[in-house]
Scaffold this motif. Structure first.
Motif, mmCIF file in Angstrom:
data_model
loop_
_atom_site.group_PDB
_atom_site.id
_atom_site.type_symbol
_atom_site.label_atom_id
_atom_site.label_comp_id
_atom_site.label_asym_id
_atom_site.label_seq_id
_atom_site.Cartn_x
_atom_site.Cartn_y
_atom_site.Cartn_z
ATOM 1 N N ARG A 270 3.851 -20.520 3.898
ATOM 2 C CA ARG A 270 4.162 -21.180 5.172
ATOM 3 C C ARG A 270 5.346 -20.509 5.863
ATOM 4 O O ARG A 270 6.386 -20.280 5.264
ATOM 5 C CB ARG A 270 4.469 -22.651 4.914
ATOM 6 N N ARG A 271 5.138 -20.136 7.146
ATOM 7 C CA ARG A 271 6.163 -19.490 7.971
ATOM 8 C C ARG A 271 6.643 -18.169 7.378
ATOM 9 O O ARG A 271 7.808 -17.797 7.525
ATOM 10 C CB ARG A 271 7.345 -20.436 8.228
ATOM 11 N N LYS A 272 5.744 -17.465 6.727
ATOM 12 C CA LYS A 272 6.058 -16.151 6.170
ATOM 13 C C LYS A 272 5.289 -15.058 6.907
ATOM 14 O O LYS A 272 4.242 -15.292 7.491
ATOM 15 C CB LYS A 272 5.717 -16.096 4.680
ATOM 16 N N ILE A 273 5.830 -13.846 6.857
ATOM 17 C CA ILE A 273 5.198 -12.678 7.467
ATOM 18 C C ILE A 273 4.790 -11.712 6.360
ATOM 19 O O ILE A 273 5.627 -11.309 5.535
ATOM 20 C CB ILE A 273 6.144 -11.983 8.462
ATOM 21 N N LEU A 274 3.507 -11.361 6.323
ATOM 22 C CA LEU A 274 2.973 -10.425 5.340
ATOM 23 C C LEU A 274 2.676 -9.101 6.038
ATOM 24 O O LEU A 274 2.257 -9.086 7.198
ATOM 25 C CB LEU A 274 1.681 -10.941 4.714
ATOM 26 N N VAL A 275 2.839 -8.014 5.338
ATOM 27 C CA VAL A 275 2.517 -6.693 5.881
ATOM 28 C C VAL A 275 1.287 -6.151 5.167
ATOM 29 O O VAL A 275 1.222 -6.162 3.933
ATOM 30 C CB VAL A 275 3.699 -5.717 5.725
ATOM 31 N N LYS A 276 0.317 -5.718 5.951
ATOM 32 C CA LYS A 276 -0.826 -4.978 5.393
ATOM 33 C C LYS A 276 -0.515 -3.507 5.553
ATOM 34 O O LYS A 276 -0.431 -2.989 6.670
ATOM 35 C CB LYS A 276 -2.127 -5.324 6.124
ATOM 36 N N ALA A 277 -0.282 -2.837 4.445
ATOM 37 C CA ALA A 277 0.132 -1.431 4.474
ATOM 38 C C ALA A 277 -0.724 -0.609 3.522
ATOM 39 O O ALA A 277 -1.310 -1.130 2.572
ATOM 40 C CB ALA A 277 1.609 -1.313 4.090
ATOM 41 N N THR B 180 4.926 6.429 2.591
ATOM 42 C CA THR B 180 5.997 6.475 1.597
ATOM 43 C C THR B 180 5.871 5.262 0.677
ATOM 44 O O THR B 180 5.316 4.230 1.063
ATOM 45 C CB THR B 180 7.382 6.444 2.272
ATOM 46 N N ARG B 181 6.396 5.393 -0.492
ATOM 47 C CA ARG B 181 6.342 4.266 -1.431
ATOM 48 C C ARG B 181 7.138 3.083 -0.885
ATOM 49 O O ARG B 181 6.758 1.922 -1.078
ATOM 50 C CB ARG B 181 6.893 4.704 -2.799
ATOM 51 N N THR B 182 8.221 3.351 -0.158
ATOM 52 C CA THR B 182 9.035 2.265 0.393
ATOM 53 C C THR B 182 8.212 1.373 1.303
ATOM 54 O O THR B 182 8.323 0.142 1.265
ATOM 55 C CB THR B 182 10.230 2.841 1.188
ATOM 56 N N LEU B 183 7.364 1.993 2.140
ATOM 57 C CA LEU B 183 6.513 1.209 3.034
ATOM 58 C C LEU B 183 5.358 0.571 2.262
ATOM 59 O O LEU B 183 5.019 -0.595 2.483
ATOM 60 C CB LEU B 183 5.975 2.106 4.150
ATOM 61 N N ALA B 184 4.765 1.331 1.352
ATOM 62 C CA ALA B 184 3.631 0.809 0.575
ATOM 63 C C ALA B 184 4.018 -0.427 -0.222
ATOM 64 O O ALA B 184 3.190 -1.322 -0.444
ATOM 65 C CB ALA B 184 3.094 1.886 -0.353
ATOM 66 N N GLU B 185 5.274 -0.507 -0.649
ATOM 67 C CA GLU B 185 5.735 -1.650 -1.446
ATOM 68 C C GLU B 185 5.696 -2.961 -0.665
ATOM 69 O O GLU B 185 5.681 -4.037 -1.271
ATOM 70 C CB GLU B 185 7.165 -1.397 -1.942
ATOM 71 N N SER C 268 -2.844 -4.969 0.464
ATOM 72 C CA SER C 268 -2.671 -3.555 0.148
ATOM 73 C C SER C 268 -3.929 -2.791 0.557
ATOM 74 O O SER C 268 -5.011 -3.005 -0.002
ATOM 75 C CB SER C 268 -2.399 -3.392 -1.355
ATOM 76 N N SER C 269 -3.791 -1.923 1.532
ATOM 77 C CA SER C 269 -4.940 -1.218 2.104
ATOM 78 C C SER C 269 -5.310 -0.023 1.229
ATOM 79 O O SER C 269 -4.566 0.947 1.137
ATOM 80 C CB SER C 269 -4.601 -0.763 3.524
ATOM 81 N N HIS C 270 -6.470 -0.108 0.596
ATOM 82 C CA HIS C 270 -6.925 0.936 -0.325
ATOM 83 C C HIS C 270 -8.064 1.756 0.279
ATOM 84 O O HIS C 270 -8.814 1.278 1.126
ATOM 85 C CB HIS C 270 -7.401 0.315 -1.642
ATOM 86 N N VAL D 69 -7.364 -4.656 0.344
ATOM 87 C CA VAL D 69 -8.015 -4.983 1.610
ATOM 88 C C VAL D 69 -8.783 -3.753 2.070
ATOM 89 O O VAL D 69 -8.217 -2.661 2.144
ATOM 90 C CB VAL D 69 -7.004 -5.370 2.708
ATOM 91 N N TYR D 70 -10.060 -3.923 2.366
ATOM 92 C CA TYR D 70 -10.840 -2.860 2.994
ATOM 93 C C TYR D 70 -10.923 -3.132 4.485
ATOM 94 O O TYR D 70 -11.145 -4.275 4.901
ATOM 95 C CB TYR D 70 -12.246 -2.790 2.405
ATOM 96 N N SER D 71 -10.762 -2.084 5.278
ATOM 97 C CA SER D 71 -10.867 -2.208 6.729
ATOM 98 C C SER D 71 -11.960 -1.290 7.243
ATOM 99 O O SER D 71 -11.990 -0.099 6.904
ATOM 100 C CB SER D 71 -9.534 -1.835 7.403
#
Length: 603
Positions: free
Chosen positions: A279-286, A340-345, A351-353, A375-377
């Motif tokens: 709730r009220r969180k932001i997730l990154v798909k990277a 970069t691993r920093t962004l992938a983390e 997690s976009s594979h 996640v597949y896109s």
């Protein structure tokens, strides 16, 4: 079809329909009042000018299909019965207090004004109010999630404006998955724009500020309506180099603070959390990049073998789109940017594979397809090709794992495919171009009306649920279009005297084709039809994935312009005499109403 406005209540995300249905309708049309008078008179006993409460209750339970139970609504200490609770809910406005008391006392008749007052209430809309008991505790993969494509654009895909207003607008309208295409900026700061187009750049930092401010409803108490409280997924399409990727991560952490989900290695995720937990969180798909191999002490006696190169195992959902745009611009598409691993983390739960397209059974047998947070896109075109080969595997894959489908790259006018095609395959994130009010966005409005951007999938679409064939039903639907008032004109310059409206009803199912019927045309922005439109024996219906679209067109020579519309999910379509609140052809709410009588049988 007109381009949608930038109003916070423009249609597409479900807030427009909810805003219209959340307040009592103003019924001052003589035509509408005349039709209600006919209904009222038919209910009154012979020789009586007012309606006995007992007859009104029979009307509610019989015609309106309202469940009225006199059993207590709570424990032993709760004195209010269910009927009392329902009455106070329906007649909750201060001006309706007298009507409520009459309905409860059984000793006075209901007047015509009170009868009209009942039909004007939000509870009597053709659209049922959102279920306050909705389950937000299931994993993310068990929900359909309202999603946007190229969110930064406010118009055409090639030369429309890029602006933070695009993000503010869709978030306020209930979108819960937004796309950010970020590139290396010339001044060393990351920028957001559409590659190979004439769209103007905007600052990535400004986008993140806008998201931080507008991602959620103010006050922290609304799950449904406006932005809502459900988590926001950032579909990050990163084309920046390593140096600016570090800045991208730094900006997101600074701007989003505690809202940003971080601090967990993607490899440690065993299952997806629920919207309630996020709730009220932001997730990154990277994009995914595995962690670097652990350093081990070198044994000088063992011959050294160079380590294998780590290939970019991720996939970018905009790759095919960029390829099409590059061809259009007569340029060569740049090589993939390595993440970069920093962004992938930051791709913790999304997690976009890379999709193993060369495998015989890519959705079931490949290890990548069993990673809990993958996640597949796919573009709609690629998805269609894959579905032709792996239909059943895709459906079962999407019970447990996330998938995103986005518009084909050559939809330059910001048009959309039919999202129901992908929802029927279990796709959670069906990204649409919110810049245009077309059929796709109308259906998206119907799906997410007042739902806070998250709709729990039907049981057969979730792990461990019943088989899909057990959930399919047959449908008989009859809609009598009685009358309408305040119909918005197709163009503001049109003359009401020359306006010849007719009602067209369309039923959208997975297998149904040609499920369209219309009334005869009348004249004026207020008119009566009193015509029944019947749909019998529609097979293979899943109520939560079936939509009824109400459209009013202006009959003309050649193409009949759309004047107004509404779209309602079948499981929320209420029976009886109801009002359908109309949205104009630009996607904005209007004062237009259709009085209808609805009968549905699902068997």
């Amino acid at each position: 079809m007109a381009t949608a406005t930038t109003s916070d209540y423009a249609a597409g995300g479900g807030t427009t329909t909810q805003a219209l249905a959340a307040k009592p309708n103003k019924i001052n049309s003589k035509i509408i009042l005349g039709e209600l008078q006919k209904i009222y008179t038919s209910l009154c006993p012979r020789g009586c000018s007012t309606l006995p409460v007992s007859a009104f209750k029979s009307y509610l339970s019989g015609t309106q299909r309202v469940a009225i139970h006199d059993a207590p609504s709570g424990g032993e200490e709760v004195k209010e019965t269910r009927v009392q609770k329902w009455v106070h809910k329906v007649f909750g406005h201060a001006s309706q207090a007298a009507s409520a008391e009459k309905l409860l006392s059984d000793d006075q008749d209901i007047t015509f004004d009170e009868f009209v007052s009942y039909h004007a209430t939000p509870a009597n809309s053709a659209l049922a109010l959102p279920d306050p008991r909705k389950d937000w505790s299931r994993p993310l993969n068990e929900y359909f999630i309202s999603s946007s494509h190229n969110t930064y654009l406010t118009g055409h895909q090639l030369y429309g404006s890029s602006t933070t207003e695009g993000y503010i607008n869709v978030l306020r309208r209930g979108c819960r998955c937004i796309e950010i295409d970020v590139w290396d900026g010339d001044d060393g700061e990351p920028e957001v724009f559409h590659g190979y187009t004439l769209t103007k750049e905007i600052s990535f930092k400004d986008v993140c500020k806008a998201v931080a401010k507008h991602a959620f409803s103010e006050g922290g108490s609304l799950w449904q309506g406006d932005a809502g409280e459900g988590p926001v997924i950032i579909s990050l399409e990163c084309h920046a180099g390593p140096e600016q990727q570090e800045k991208i991560v730094k900006i997101m952490r600074e701007q989003w603070g505690d809202m940003l989900v971080q601090g967990i290695d993607p490899e440690d995720v065993e299952s997806l959390p629920s919207p309630l937990e996020l709730r009220r969180k932001i997730l990154v798909k990277a994009k995914y990049l595995p962690p670097p191999p652990k350093v081990t002490p070198i044994d000088p006696t063992v011959p050294r073998v160079p380590p294998p190169a780590v290939a970019d195992s991720s996939s970018d959902s905009s790759d095919s789109e960029l390829e099409e745009l590059a061809k259009k611009a007569h340029k060569q598409k740049p090589p993939k940017t390595k993440v970069t691993r920093t962004l992938a983390e930051l791709g913790i739960y999304c997690s976009s594979h890379h999709f193993p397209s060369h495998a015989a059974q890519p959705f079931t047998d490949e290890p990548t397809s069993k990673i809990p947070n993958h996640v597949y896109s796919f573009s709609e075109k690629v998805f269609a090709n894959l579905h032709a080969q792996h239909a059943e595997s895709i459906f079962h894959h999407n019970k447990d794992y996330l998938m995103r489908v986005y518009p084909f790259g050559l939809r330059f006018s910001s048009s959309n495919a039919d999202p129901t095609e992908f929802w029927h395959r279990g796709v959670q994130l069906v990204a649409l171009n919110w810049q245009k009010c077309d059929e796709g966005m109308m259906l998206n409005e119907g799906m997410f009306a007042g739902e806070g951007g998250y709709v729990l999938k039907p049981e057969s679409y979730r792990p461990g649920g019943i088989g899909i064939h057990e959930e399919r039903r047959n449908l008989d639907l009859t809609i009598e279009a009685i009358a309408a008032a305040n119909i918005p004109l197709p163009e503001k310059s049109d003359s009401p005297k020359r306006f010849e409206p007719y009602v067209k009803i369309e039923v959208h199912t997975e297998t149904g084709t040609g499920l369209k019927k219309k009334t005869k045309a009348k004249r004026g922005i207020e008119c009566t039809w009193n015509e029944k439109l019947e749909f019998k024996g529609i097979a293979g219906v899943i109520e939560k994935l079936t939509f009824v679209r109400f459209k009013i067109h202006d009959e003309e020579f050649g193409r009949d312009d759309l004047a107004a519309w509404a779209c309602i999910r079948l499981d929320r379509l209420q029976e009886g005499y109801r009002f359908v609140n109309l949205i104009n052809n630009e996607g904005d709410p209007s004062d237009g109403l259709i009085l209808v009588k609805i009968s549905k049988r699902v068997y």
